[in-house]
Design an enzyme around this catalytic site. Structure first.
Site, mmCIF file in Angstrom:
data_model
loop_
_atom_site.group_PDB
_atom_site.id
_atom_site.type_symbol
_atom_site.label_atom_id
_atom_site.label_comp_id
_atom_site.label_asym_id
_atom_site.label_seq_id
_atom_site.Cartn_x
_atom_site.Cartn_y
_atom_site.Cartn_z
ATOM 1 N N CYS A 151 -0.722 -2.003 20.493
ATOM 2 C CA CYS A 151 -0.048 -1.414 19.519
ATOM 3 C C CYS A 151 -1.110 -0.400 18.670
ATOM 4 C CB CYS A 151 0.440 -2.501 18.569
ATOM 5 S SG CYS A 151 1.508 -1.732 17.285
ATOM 6 N N CYS A 152 -2.365 -0.952 18.234
ATOM 7 C CA CYS A 152 -3.363 -0.215 17.603
ATOM 8 C C CYS A 152 -3.957 1.046 18.364
ATOM 9 C CB CYS A 152 -4.765 -0.945 17.060
ATOM 10 S SG CYS A 152 -4.475 -2.222 15.622
ATOM 11 N N CYS A 168 -1.492 -2.666 8.349
ATOM 12 C CA CYS A 168 -0.314 -2.568 8.546
ATOM 13 C C CYS A 168 0.372 -3.891 7.938
ATOM 14 C CB CYS A 168 0.281 -2.304 9.845
ATOM 15 S SG CYS A 168 -0.270 -0.530 10.576
ATOM 16 N N CYS A 184 0.660 -6.990 10.078
ATOM 17 C CA CYS A 184 -0.667 -7.467 10.304
ATOM 18 C C CYS A 184 -1.534 -7.831 9.246
ATOM 19 C CB CYS A 184 -1.251 -6.551 11.437
ATOM 20 S SG CYS A 184 -0.245 -6.148 12.948
ATOM 21 N N CYS A 192 -9.334 -2.777 14.223
ATOM 22 C CA CYS A 192 -8.200 -2.068 14.900
ATOM 23 C C CYS A 192 -8.539 -1.073 16.095
ATOM 24 C CB CYS A 192 -7.422 -1.242 14.008
ATOM 25 S SG CYS A 192 -8.550 -0.021 13.297
HETATM 26 FE FE1 SF4 Z 1 0.274 -2.374 15.266
HETATM 27 FE FE2 SF4 Z 1 -0.531 -4.000 13.788
HETATM 28 FE FE3 SF4 Z 1 -2.399 -2.466 14.763
HETATM 29 FE FE4 SF4 Z 1 -0.695 -1.608 12.679
HETATM 30 S S1 SF4 Z 1 -2.248 -3.219 12.623
HETATM 31 S S2 SF4 Z 1 -1.005 -0.422 14.703
HETATM 32 S S3 SF4 Z 1 1.227 -2.736 13.314
HETATM 33 S S4 SF4 Z 1 -1.136 -3.797 15.837
#
Ligand code: SF4
Length: 230
Positions: A117-118, A200, A203, A226
């Site tokens: 996701c990051c 985010c 998280c 991240c």
């Molecule tokens: Fe995705 Fe969490 Fe990374 Fe944001 S901090 S990009 S929601 S995994």
């Protein structure tokens, strides 16, 4: 000497020479060396880096990675920073909107595979946004975590082929607090609500008394970064 070798050499030399320099001196060096090929990246935890950069390089570009998962307070801080400081805020979006990512990778990828996701929502967008620049500044500090303890004030980012400038590397949280108080700097309101480190929303959780400032990031998982700074 080709441009990349030139920039790498320049970064290493500046990292040594500017080790004792103030954040303003580091930013002044970067702005005068790279001109409009220099950009500042901030997560909008506060306006400290934008304020400092705007004071030594009026109108400097500031990147904000809008992952689509930010707290409203963070988006509000971005808007306020754009109004108050002498900077040009550029919001950078991932290639996929959250709904598109959900359709392609399944819902709540952040829960199942936060690294992926990051990578999609932070690492790729930053790399794409930096294409027009030779050097970028971040707000990371040595006192934030063991993984950041060795951060140079200027370094060569091998992965991205850019000069990475960390003007606040030597500052402590007390230095930041003193600068904020003395200059009335904008601070993300979540900082006053138990969130000393803000990422985010899915998280990031509140931090309890005596906990590490980054304990609320990806809590309950081994993840601590991240991927932007490692
Ligand atoms: Fe995705 Fe969490 Fe990374 Fe944001 S901090 S990009 S929601 S995994």
């Amino acid at each position: 000497m080709d441009a990349v070798v030139d920039h790498r050499t320049r970064a290493v030399e500046a990292g040594r020479r500017l080790e004792q320099a103030s954040p303003q001196e580091v930013l002044r060096w970067a702005a005068s060396t790279f001109g409009d090929r220099f950009v500042v990246s901030t997560s909008m935890g506060d306006g400290v880096l934008a304020s400092l950069a705007g004071s030594v390089a009026p109108g400097v570009d500031v990147l904000f990675l809008d992952t689509g998962y930010h707290f409203p307070e963070t988006l509000g801080t971005r808007d306020a920073v754009a109004q108050v400081y002498d900077v040009r805020v550029r919001t950078v979006l991932p290639l996929l909107a959250v709904a598109e990512q959900d359709a392609e990778h399944g819902p709540e990828l952040w829960r199942r595979d936060p690294d992926a996701c990051c990578a999609l929502r932070k690492v790729e967008p930053l790399g794409r946004a930096l294409e027009g620049y030779d050097a970028y500044a971040t707000g990371i500090r040595r006192d934030e975590s063991p993984t950041r303890a060795g951060t140079p004030v200027v370094e060569w980012d091998e992965r991205r082929g850019k000069v990475k400038v960390n003007p606040l590397a030597r500052w402590t949280q007390d230095d930041v607090d003193a600068y904020v108080a003395e200059h009335g700097i904008l601070v993300n309101p979540l900082q006053h609500d138990g969130y000393p480190s803000i990422g985010c929303a899915p998280c990031t959780r509140r931090v309890g008394e005596g906990e590490d400032v980054r304990a609320g990031r990806w809590a309950g998982t081994p993840k601590t970064e991240c991927g932007l700074h490692v």
